[in-house]
Design a protein around this motif. Structure first.
Motif, PDB file in Angstrom:
ATOM      1  N   TYR A  56      16.081  11.019  -4.125  1.00  0.00           N
ATOM      2  CA  TYR A  56      15.271  11.083  -3.111  1.00  0.00           C
ATOM      3  C   TYR A  56      15.883  10.122  -2.348  1.00  0.00           C
ATOM      4  N   PRO A  57      16.132  10.368  -1.036  1.00  0.00           N
ATOM      5  CA  PRO A  57      15.930  11.769  -0.581  1.00  0.00           C
ATOM      6  C   PRO A  57      17.308  12.532  -0.721  1.00  0.00           C
ATOM      7  N   PRO A  58      16.867  14.012  -0.696  1.00  0.00           N
ATOM      8  CA  PRO A  58      18.243  14.933  -1.056  1.00  0.00           C
ATOM      9  C   PRO A  58      18.915  15.022   0.199  1.00  0.00           C
ATOM     10  N   PHE A  59      19.963  14.290   0.383  1.00  0.00           N
ATOM     11  CA  PHE A  59      20.762  14.566   1.592  1.00  0.00           C
ATOM     12  C   PHE A  59      21.275  15.970   1.502  1.00  0.00           C
ATOM     13  N   ILE A  60      20.826  17.001   2.220  1.00  0.00           N
ATOM     14  CA  ILE A  60      21.188  18.140   2.098  1.00  0.00           C
ATOM     15  C   ILE A  60      22.747  18.855   2.127  1.00  0.00           C
ATOM     16  N   LEU A  61      23.476  17.921   2.669  1.00  0.00           N
ATOM     17  CA  LEU A  61      24.942  18.456   2.915  1.00  0.00           C
ATOM     18  C   LEU A  61      25.695  18.032   1.325  1.00  0.00           C
ATOM     19  N   LEU A  62      24.955  17.274   0.284  1.00  0.00           N
ATOM     20  CA  LEU A  62      25.362  16.771  -0.778  1.00  0.00           C
ATOM     21  C   LEU A  62      24.910  17.559  -2.033  1.00  0.00           C
ATOM     22  N   LEU A  63      24.113  18.490  -1.486  1.00  0.00           N
ATOM     23  CA  LEU A  63      23.621  19.410  -2.535  1.00  0.00           C
ATOM     24  C   LEU A  63      24.524  20.586  -2.868  1.00  0.00           C
ATOM     25  N   ASP A  64      24.290  21.038  -4.067  1.00  0.00           N
ATOM     26  CA  ASP A  64      24.935  22.319  -4.529  1.00  0.00           C
ATOM     27  C   ASP A  64      23.889  23.311  -4.555  1.00  0.00           C
ATOM     28  N   PRO A  65      24.554  24.487  -4.617  1.00  0.00           N
ATOM     29  CA  PRO A  65      23.576  25.766  -5.041  1.00  0.00           C
ATOM     30  C   PRO A  65      23.039  25.580  -6.482  1.00  0.00           C
ATOM     31  N   PRO A  66      22.081  25.919  -6.598  1.00  0.00           N
ATOM     32  CA  PRO A  66      20.927  26.404  -5.953  1.00  0.00           C
ATOM     33  C   PRO A  66      20.244  25.462  -5.100  1.00  0.00           C
ATOM     34  N   GLU A  67      20.051  24.368  -5.535  1.00  0.00           N
ATOM     35  CA  GLU A  67      19.223  23.100  -4.844  1.00  0.00           C
ATOM     36  C   GLU A  67      19.615  23.493  -3.343  1.00  0.00           C
ATOM     37  N   TYR A  68      20.584  23.504  -2.698  1.00  0.00           N
ATOM     38  CA  TYR A  68      21.013  23.459  -1.217  1.00  0.00           C
ATOM     39  C   TYR A  68      20.428  24.538  -0.780  1.00  0.00           C
ATOM     40  N   ASP A  69      20.492  25.985  -1.468  1.00  0.00           N
ATOM     41  CA  ASP A  69      19.810  26.891  -0.785  1.00  0.00           C
ATOM     42  C   ASP A  69      18.225  26.821  -0.793  1.00  0.00           C
ATOM     43  N   ASP A  70      17.788  26.196  -1.801  1.00  0.00           N
ATOM     44  CA  ASP A  70      16.229  26.064  -1.626  1.00  0.00           C
ATOM     45  C   ASP A  70      16.157  24.859  -0.399  1.00  0.00           C
ATOM     46  N   GLU A  71      16.758  23.901  -0.578  1.00  0.00           N
ATOM     47  CA  GLU A  71      16.275  23.010   0.732  1.00  0.00           C
ATOM     48  C   GLU A  71      16.521  23.467   2.157  1.00  0.00           C
ATOM     49  N   LEU A  72      17.608  24.171   2.226  1.00  0.00           N
ATOM     50  CA  LEU A  72      17.811  24.770   3.222  1.00  0.00           C
ATOM     51  C   LEU A  72      16.808  25.743   3.841  1.00  0.00           C
TER      52      LEU A  72
ATOM     53  N   ALA B 221       0.966  -1.249  -0.008  1.00  0.00           N
ATOM     54  CA  ALA B 221      -0.103   0.022  -0.112  1.00  0.00           C
ATOM     55  C   ALA B 221       0.759   1.099  -0.066  1.00  0.00           C
ATOM     56  N   GLN B 222       1.856   1.235   0.689  1.00  0.00           N
ATOM     57  CA  GLN B 222       2.781   2.295   0.765  1.00  0.00           C
ATOM     58  C   GLN B 222       3.500   2.748  -0.538  1.00  0.00           C
ATOM     59  N   LEU B 223       4.046   1.462  -1.303  1.00  0.00           N
ATOM     60  CA  LEU B 223       4.564   1.711  -2.544  1.00  0.00           C
ATOM     61  C   LEU B 223       3.676   2.117  -3.456  1.00  0.00           C
ATOM     62  N   THR B 224       2.365   1.654  -3.402  1.00  0.00           N
ATOM     63  CA  THR B 224       1.282   2.032  -4.563  1.00  0.00           C
ATOM     64  C   THR B 224       1.125   3.354  -4.173  1.00  0.00           C
ATOM     65  N   ALA B 225       0.880   4.037  -2.969  1.00  0.00           N
ATOM     66  CA  ALA B 225       0.688   5.493  -2.803  1.00  0.00           C
ATOM     67  C   ALA B 225       1.855   6.268  -3.373  1.00  0.00           C
ATOM     68  N   LEU B 226       3.082   5.844  -3.246  1.00  0.00           N
ATOM     69  CA  LEU B 226       4.332   6.578  -3.516  1.00  0.00           C
ATOM     70  C   LEU B 226       4.432   6.712  -4.919  1.00  0.00           C
ATOM     71  N   VAL B 227       4.196   5.568  -5.551  1.00  0.00           N
ATOM     72  CA  VAL B 227       4.039   5.557  -7.048  1.00  0.00           C
ATOM     73  C   VAL B 227       2.946   6.190  -7.607  1.00  0.00           C
ATOM     74  N   GLU B 228       1.952   6.148  -7.234  1.00  0.00           N
ATOM     75  CA  GLU B 228       0.804   7.220  -7.534  1.00  0.00           C
ATOM     76  C   GLU B 228       1.043   8.578  -7.076  1.00  0.00           C
ATOM     77  N   ALA B 229       1.582   8.793  -6.313  1.00  0.00           N
ATOM     78  CA  ALA B 229       2.106  10.085  -5.878  1.00  0.00           C
ATOM     79  C   ALA B 229       3.096  10.907  -6.850  1.00  0.00           C
ATOM     80  N   ARG B 230       4.150   9.916  -7.423  1.00  0.00           N
ATOM     81  CA  ARG B 230       5.209  10.454  -8.299  1.00  0.00           C
ATOM     82  C   ARG B 230       4.483  10.452  -9.717  1.00  0.00           C
ATOM     83  N   THR B 231       3.504   9.710  -9.825  1.00  0.00           N
ATOM     84  CA  THR B 231       3.073   9.557 -11.451  1.00  0.00           C
ATOM     85  C   THR B 231       1.937  10.501 -11.620  1.00  0.00           C
TER      86      THR B 231
END
Length: 197
Positions: free
Chosen positions: A71-87, A29-39
């Motif tokens: 997913y998930p976007p581990f924040i310390l591995l992101l570069d700007p501007p993604e890091y700035d948006d996530e922060l 059920a969790q996987l189905t919900a996740l797939v439906e959410a992403r699609t």
């Protein structure tokens, strides 16, 4: 003459099998919900997305692997501007949900730095708690026990580590912010000592 069979069939069911089946149903059920959410919830797209994932070669190319690791976007591995948006999103959640709802007045035993976003360890731990919160407060994907799991497995350990005596805020006092207290100084080593003679 009886319609009953002469011998009762033997039904050996391993202990815990029904719990395992319920766990599998919940995971499905969790996987189905996740797939439906992403699609977008279109079942035809869901089938295509699952089929595309199954057909992808094991080795894959470098670009395909980068696209998969979103997913998930581990924040310390992101570069700007993604890091700035996530922060920015993390700051909104911490200041809007966590601080007013969960943090009492800082004390010697439970420190908090008002400039927590300048401590990379705090950013990493709070970001992980935030990602878990996003997932575990959605009853569609986690059921009704998600918030309890979030408190027990994510929030409480994160706050213990952050606010404890050896946490990243150990050198911060009320009104004074110190990041440098966590930076290690040069450690003398036998390999770097020059012979004084």
């Amino acid at each position: 003459m009886s319609d009953e069979p002469d011998e009762t069939p033997r039904l050996d069911v391993p202990v815990g099998m029904f719990e395992d089946i319920e766990d599998l149903k919940s995971q499905l059920a969790q996987l189905t919900a996740l797939v439906e959410a992403r699609t977008g919830g279109d079942s035809a797209e869901t089938v295509e997305a699952v089929s595309a994932d199954e057909e992808e070669p094991a080795g894959g190319d470098a670009e395909g692997e980068e696209e998969e690791w979103q997913y998930p976007p581990f924040i310390l591995l992101l570069d700007p501007p993604e890091y700035d948006d996530e922060l920015r999103g993390l700051i909104e959640w911490v200041e809007g949900v966590l601080v007013p709802g969960y943090l009492g007045e800082p004390s010697a035993d439970a420190k908090w730095c008002h400039r927590w976003f300048e401590h990379s360890v705090a950013i990493a731990r709070l970001h992980a708690a935030w990602l878990a919160w996003q997932e575990l407060t959605n009853p569609v994907s986690c059921g009704n026990t998600g918030p309890s799991v979030w408190h027990r497995d994510h929030l409480d350990p994160a706050l213990r580590e952050l606010r404890g005596a050896a946490g990243p805020f150990a050198g911060c006092t009320k009104g004074e912010h110190r990041v440098e207290h966590r930076l290690p100084s040069l450690v003398p080593s036998a390999w770097t000592h020059e012979d004084g003679a």
